[in-house]
Design a protein around this motif. Structure first.
Motif, short mmCIF file in Angstrom:
data_model
loop_
_atom_site.label_atom_id
_atom_site.label_comp_id
_atom_site.label_asym_id
_atom_site.label_seq_id
_atom_site.Cartn_x
_atom_site.Cartn_y
_atom_site.Cartn_z
N VAL A 1 1.44 6.84 -7.01
CA VAL A 1 0.34 7.46 -7.29
C VAL A 1 0.47 9.04 -6.82
CG1 VAL A 1 -2.07 8.07 -6.42
CG2 VAL A 1 -1.45 5.73 -6.78
N ASP A 2 1.24 9.22 -5.85
CA ASP A 2 1.38 10.64 -5.51
C ASP A 2 2.38 11.49 -6.61
OD1 ASP A 2 0.06 10.93 -3.07
OD2 ASP A 2 1.82 10.90 -1.91
N PHE B 1 -2.03 0.18 -6.64
CA PHE B 1 -1.92 1.45 -7.26
C PHE B 1 -3.20 2.10 -7.99
CE2 PHE B 1 -1.31 4.10 -11.23
CZ PHE B 1 -0.58 4.94 -11.10
N THR B 2 -3.99 1.11 -8.49
CA THR B 2 -5.43 1.39 -9.13
C THR B 2 -6.36 1.84 -8.03
OG1 THR B 2 -4.78 -0.15 -11.11
CG2 THR B 2 -7.10 0.46 -10.62
N LYS B 3 -6.33 1.34 -6.91
CA LYS B 3 -7.45 1.33 -6.00
C LYS B 3 -7.01 2.73 -5.44
CE LYS B 3 -8.33 -3.25 -4.11
NZ LYS B 3 -8.22 -4.09 -2.84
N ILE B 4 -5.83 3.13 -5.06
CA ILE B 4 -5.73 4.42 -4.49
C ILE B 4 -5.70 5.55 -5.55
CG2 ILE B 4 -3.75 5.62 -3.48
CD1 ILE B 4 -2.30 3.21 -2.63
N LEU B 5 -5.40 5.43 -6.75
CA LEU B 5 -5.58 6.16 -7.90
C LEU B 5 -7.08 6.52 -8.00
CD1 LEU B 5 -4.20 7.89 -10.13
CD2 LEU B 5 -4.56 6.03 -11.71
N HIS C 1 0.91 -1.29 -0.09
CA HIS C 1 0.08 -0.20 -0.17
C HIS C 1 0.88 1.28 -0.03
CE1 HIS C 1 -3.74 2.32 0.67
NE2 HIS C 1 -2.83 3.11 1.58
N LEU C 2 1.90 1.37 0.89
CA LEU C 2 2.86 2.50 0.73
C LEU C 2 3.50 2.51 -0.40
CD1 LEU C 2 4.90 4.43 2.42
CD2 LEU C 2 6.37 2.53 2.81
N SER C 3 3.92 1.72 -1.16
CA SER C 3 4.56 1.71 -2.60
C SER C 3 3.55 2.31 -3.43
CB SER C 3 5.11 0.51 -2.78
OG SER C 3 6.22 -0.01 -1.98
#
Length: 371
Positions: A332-333, A360-364, A325-327
């Motif tokens: 994304v940032d 990546f997709t979920k956070i984006l 999740h961190l990565s």
């Protein structure tokens, strides 16, 4: 033999970290780690008041074994043995006071054990003294420093976790040194099982199989506070005969790196991983330069990318959920630090390459839904 008595990898790594990052604090603890003669006298008097000293002809055999074991560990000290008064708690502990090393037995421990098993327990306790005496007492300074830091009311959780892991690794080390001194795994295991169960007759081979069954069935690191669970200690002891000993011990005591279970060394490794992930993103897009200037402490810029180790394909796929999740969040940032949609797609490809595409997709999606 000296190589087999080497300090644990955890201790060596933690010592190097604290010596380099906290040199003045390390120096202060080095200079203050010696008790005064008055403190030594008071501690020895307390032992005389609360224990029965095991000297004289009746206990000469046990005392002789203790001195022989101490000699094998290079401990040129008088060894004094005691039985604690009025204690039902089965245990043994060691105290280094001035020129003497004191070993205190409690409960019915000595009555349960054969002579060779008593030797195994003595070797375990003297291994603690050996560890704290070696390398100019550096590991005694380490132990004193970490636990003193943990006593502070404002101590971070990572300090407490570091102190806990330091204790567990120390116990596993003492078990391993006991095995080195005796050269008989069955005797060491038998002593450990007897002390833990109170049984006079045990089958060490049966418990070796039991420990292996537990470890193979449940890939969970120790939750012990002062000592690892018995099956973990036995599994670590069995790993002594393998080339993967350090890795097995690390898995059983520390577990995988996880943001939810940080010690000082995990913090350091995750800081290094963060730096590598940011560098990975910077290689995707030069527009990341402005974002990277917001984290100067990580020293990542488009000018020094060649000096930062590259993440390999799928390197993060097996990481813990918190690390993935961190990565993913970092990528994304970086992706959203510019306005280029094509750039976002490039970061998505990089996340896929590293093994964090789902994160990546979920956070984006969450980030863009709010904007």
């Amino acid at each position: 033999m000296e190589e087999r008595l080497a300090a644990p990898a955890y201790h060596r790594e933690l010592r190097a970290h604290l010596e380099s990052t906290e040199p003045e604090l390390w120096r202060w603890f080095s200079e203050s780690a010696h008790p005064t003669q008055e403190q030594i006298d008071q501690a020895e008097l307390s032992l005389l008041k609360t224990c029965y000293r095991l000297d004289g002809d009746v206990h000469s055999a046990l005392a002789g074994i203790a001195q022989v074991v101490a000699g094998k560990l290079g401990l040129d000290r008088e060894i004094v043995l005691y039985q604690e008064l009025n204690s039902d708690v089965r245990n043994a502990r060691v105290l280094r006071l001035g020129d003497r090393i004191h070993i205190v037995f409690a409960g019915d421990l000595l009555d349960l054990l054969s002579v060779s098993e008593q030797e195994a327990v003595l070797a375990h306790e003297l291994a603690h003294a050996h560890l704290h005496e070696r390398d100019d007492r550096a590991f005694w300074v380490l132990d004193h420093m970490v636990h003193r830091m943990d006593e502070e009311p404002t101590a971070a959780d990572a300090i407490g976790e570091t102190a806990r892991r330091l204790r567990l690794h120390t116990e596993v080390y003492a078990d391993a040194i006991s095995l080195e001194i005796l050269g008989d795994q069955r005797t060491v295991v038998s002593a450990m099982v007897k002390v833990s169960t109170g049984l006079r007759n045990v089958d060490p081979d049966a418990y070796l199989r039991q420990a292996r069954q537990i470890v193979e069935s449940e890939q969970v690191a120790s939750a012990g506070w002062t000592h690892p669970e018995l099956h973990v200690r036995i599994a670590c002891l069995a790993a002594r005969a393998t080339e993967a000993e350090d890795e097995i011990v690390r898995q059983l005591i520390d577990g995988p790196d996880d943001l939810d279970h940080l010690d000082l060394l995990v913090q350091l490794r995750l800081q290094q991983l963060t730096r590598r992930v940011l560098a990975s993103g910077a290689r995707v897009s030069a527009e990341s330069a402005q974002y990277l200037r917001n984290v100067p402490e990580l020293d990542v810029s488009t000018a020094n990318l060649d000096t930062i180790e590259r993440l390999t394909d799928d390197e993060l796929a097996a990481a813990t959920p918190s690390v993935r999740h961190l990565s993913g969040a970092l990528l994304v940032d970086l992706a959203l630090s510019g306005d280029d949609l094509e750039g976002v797609r490039q970061f998505e490809e990089e996340a896929k390459r590293l093994g964090v595409a789902e994160e990546f997709t979920k956070i984006l999606n969450k980030a863009t839904a709010r904007s």
